[in-house]
Design an enzyme around this catalytic site. Structure first.
Site, PDB file in Angstrom:
ATOM      1  N   LYS A 252      -9.516 -41.516  -5.198  1.00 30.07           N
ATOM      2  CA  LYS A 252     -10.383 -40.975  -6.246  1.00 30.07           C
ATOM      3  C   LYS A 252     -11.501 -40.179  -5.591  1.00 30.07           C
ATOM      4  CE  LYS A 252      -8.161 -42.904  -9.634  1.00 30.07           C
ATOM      5  NZ  LYS A 252      -7.527 -42.110 -10.707  1.00 30.07           N
ATOM      6  N   ASP A 280      -7.727 -37.378  -6.690  1.00 34.62           N
ATOM      7  CA  ASP A 280      -7.790 -37.377  -8.157  1.00 34.62           C
ATOM      8  C   ASP A 280      -9.244 -37.322  -8.581  1.00 34.62           C
ATOM      9  OD1 ASP A 280      -7.577 -37.828 -10.857  1.00 34.62           O
ATOM     10  OD2 ASP A 280      -6.295 -39.607 -10.693  1.00 34.62           O
ATOM     11  N   GLU A 306      -5.479 -33.992  -8.578  1.00 36.98           N
ATOM     12  CA  GLU A 306      -5.135 -34.381  -9.940  1.00 36.98           C
ATOM     13  C   GLU A 306      -6.347 -34.221 -10.845  1.00 36.98           C
ATOM     14  OE1 GLU A 306      -2.721 -37.898  -9.875  1.00 36.98           O
ATOM     15  OE2 GLU A 306      -3.777 -38.735 -11.607  1.00 36.98           O
ATOM     16  N   GLU A 333      -1.931 -37.052 -17.532  1.00 40.26           N
ATOM     17  CA  GLU A 333      -2.186 -38.359 -18.150  1.00 40.26           C
ATOM     18  C   GLU A 333      -3.077 -38.262 -19.376  1.00 40.26           C
ATOM     19  OE1 GLU A 333      -4.257 -39.641 -14.402  1.00 40.26           O
ATOM     20  OE2 GLU A 333      -5.476 -40.785 -15.794  1.00 40.26           O
ATOM     21  N   ASP A 356       2.204 -39.772 -19.112  1.00 37.81           N
ATOM     22  CA  ASP A 356       1.761 -41.149 -19.327  1.00 37.81           C
ATOM     23  C   ASP A 356       2.625 -41.723 -20.452  1.00 37.81           C
ATOM     24  OD1 ASP A 356      -0.977 -42.992 -19.033  1.00 37.81           O
ATOM     25  OD2 ASP A 356      -0.042 -43.116 -21.006  1.00 37.81           O
ATOM     26  N   HIS A 383       2.049 -40.866 -14.376  1.00 33.58           N
ATOM     27  CA  HIS A 383       0.821 -41.649 -14.214  1.00 33.58           C
ATOM     28  C   HIS A 383       1.106 -43.107 -14.551  1.00 33.58           C
ATOM     29  CE1 HIS A 383      -2.905 -43.293 -16.352  1.00 33.58           C
ATOM     30  NE2 HIS A 383      -3.269 -43.194 -15.082  1.00 33.58           N
TER      31      HIS A 383
HETATM   32 MG   LIG Z   1      -5.246 -39.807 -12.524  1.00 33.88          MG
END
Ligand SMILES: [Mg+2]
Length: 471
Positions: A252, A280, A306, A333, A356, A383
């Site tokens: 992240k 992401d 992402e 997602e 997703d 995802h």
């Molecule tokens: Mg993500």
């Protein structure tokens, strides 16, 4: 307030009719289930620092008993369909209310009418003109429809006695296209083009099914990379992920570029040059900011970025993608529906689609998105994580391989090692691969003790934390 129903078998159950002889849906129940994951920063990212992973858990109850050979997975009281809509805490009750608003489309309906026409079932709920006003085809109401559609798929797969991925893979191309709503898509993919894609994938399908049963599907892991984890925890979990057989991990990013650079450098040092590292940003940046932030990370060779910006920012995503090549753009997602996915593909705005299982209106709409992706030659890397997302979306990734894309090249399915113990049929990830589920259904049945413990705010775990006023 939703109360957890006792789900032990009734002491004196009435004789259960077979599904084919008039069994009906007798209830659509929905539970607000929340897990206090924010206490450990599990799931934290730049946009969502304190998620409590939650599920609006939909249960389709029937008056049919257990069906042949499916004992133990249909629900203790007989044949049931289960699915969830994933949220991250507050607002889970809003989705629960939206699911309950769909009861009139479901309760009293013969089971055979629903599972014999899952395309029509989905279309009737999406086409409810008064509810449609709340979208159209986006947001809470759409996600709620997704949960009910997915519960119906779980029910249908259980009746068929197959895991969902295999239930789909055993359908003919003609049956699959009947499940898809091509309205708004035909400028990008027609029904005949979809049929041609599916027919082409018939060749070799049996071999791919056998391969899935033997070797599963490739996974990557986000477990090490939550933004709230310390450098020590990031390094240790990254090392462990590689030792566990993963060839891709995800970090992240997006809160602070200096932190992002330090964490990516640290991770690259730990895993070496051959492991893919995706990053992401969870929509944290604007278009220009995305370009500069990603440029700062390129010395450590990120594989994809992402959600650099808003998932609705189609033009901007295309611009970012062009600017950051060869780093790939991944999005999906939070993409609201098949129409936005279509435009992302038409605009050349993504290299990877991260669908997703419960953002759009369930299996049917995800079939449309898989077909669109195949038409445009863009890989789908779903995802997952949260609660139950791995359990659900593995079925779609495996069907994509068996029956649509026909390849795992460039495809990898997200895995996060949280909360699987709450399901009766949890995912099995071994040596960096998802093993193919074998139990009938969509792998979305919560264990009964999970409902007793985590129903919000009355479950025993929440009561210990202070109920509604829990931290
Ligand atoms: Mg993500």
């Amino acid at each position: 307030m939703t109360q957890v129903q006792p789900d032990e078998p009734a002491t004196n159950p009435a004789p259960a009719p077979a599904v084919g002889s008039g069994a009906r849906i007798v209830a659509l129940d929905c539970y607000d289930v929340r897990f206090p994951t924010s206490l450990e920063h599990d799931g934290s990212d730049a946009m969502n620092p304190d998620p409590d992973y939650s599920a609006a858990y939909a249960v389709l109850r029937t008056d049919a008993g257990d069906v042949g050979g499916v004992g133990g997975v249909t629900g203790a009281g007989g044949l049931e369909g289960h699915a969830l809509c994933f949220t991250i805490g507050r607002g889970n009750d809003v989705v629960v209310a939206a699911i309950k608003a769909l009861r009139e489309h479901v309760v009293g309906t013969p089971v055979s009418d629903i599972i014999g026409d899952l395309g029509g079932f989905s279309a009737r709920m999406i086409g409810d003109s008064q509810l449609r006003w709340l979208g159209p085809e986006k947001g809470v109401m759409h996600m709620a429809i997704g949960a009910v559609v997915n519960a119906a798929w779980d029910l249908a797969a259980k009746v068929e006695g197959k895991p969902l991925w295999r239930f789909l893979a055993d359908m003919t191309p003609e049956q699959i296209v009947e499940l898809v709503d091509f309205r708004y898509l035909e400028d990008a993919i027609t029904r005949d083009e979809a049929l041609a894609i599916l027919r082409a994938a018939e060749e070799g399908k049996a071999g791919r099914i056998a391969e899935l049963e033997r070797a599963g599907f490739p996974a990557y892991t986000t477990t090490p990379g939550w933004i709230g984890y310390s450098d020590e925890k990031l390094a240790e979990l990254s090392r462990q992920a590689v030792a566990d057989g993963f060839r891709q991990i995800k970090l992240k990013v997006g809160a602070n570029v200096d932190d992002d650079m330090r964490r990516l450098r640290l991770t690259r040092d730990v895993v070496g040059p051959d492991i893919r590292i995706a990053v992401d940003a969870n929509q944290r940046w604007g278009v220009e900011q995305s370009k500069t932030a990603i440029a700062a990370l390129t010395p450590w060779n990120p594989y994809w970025v992402e959600e650099p910006t808003s998932p609705d920012e189609i033009v901007g995503l295309a611009e970012i993608k062009k600017a950051i090549e060869p780093v790939k753009v991944a999005v999906g997602e939070h993409v609201a529906n098949r129409v936005i996915f279509k435009q992302i593909l038409q605009a050349g705005a993504a290299d990877v689609l991260t669908i997703d299982a419960c953002r759009v209106a369930g299996v049917n709409e995800n079939l449309a998105i898989l077909l669109l992706a195949a038409k445009f030659g863009v890989p789908v890397c779903p995802h997952a994580g949260g609660v139950g997302l791995c359990e659900m979306v593995q079925h779609l990734a495996m069907f994509d391989f068996a029956g649509v894309a026909g390849t795992t090249d460039g495809r990898v399915l997200e895995y996060v090692d949280h909360l699987h113990e709450h399901f009766t049929d949890p995912v099995r990830v071994v040596a960096g691969r998802y093993l193919a589920p074998t139990a009938p259904g969509f792998s979305t049945t919560f264990r009964s003790e999970t409902l007793r413990g985590y129903e919000f705010p009355n479950g025993s775990v929440w009561q210990q934390l202070g109920g509604e006023s829990a931290p």
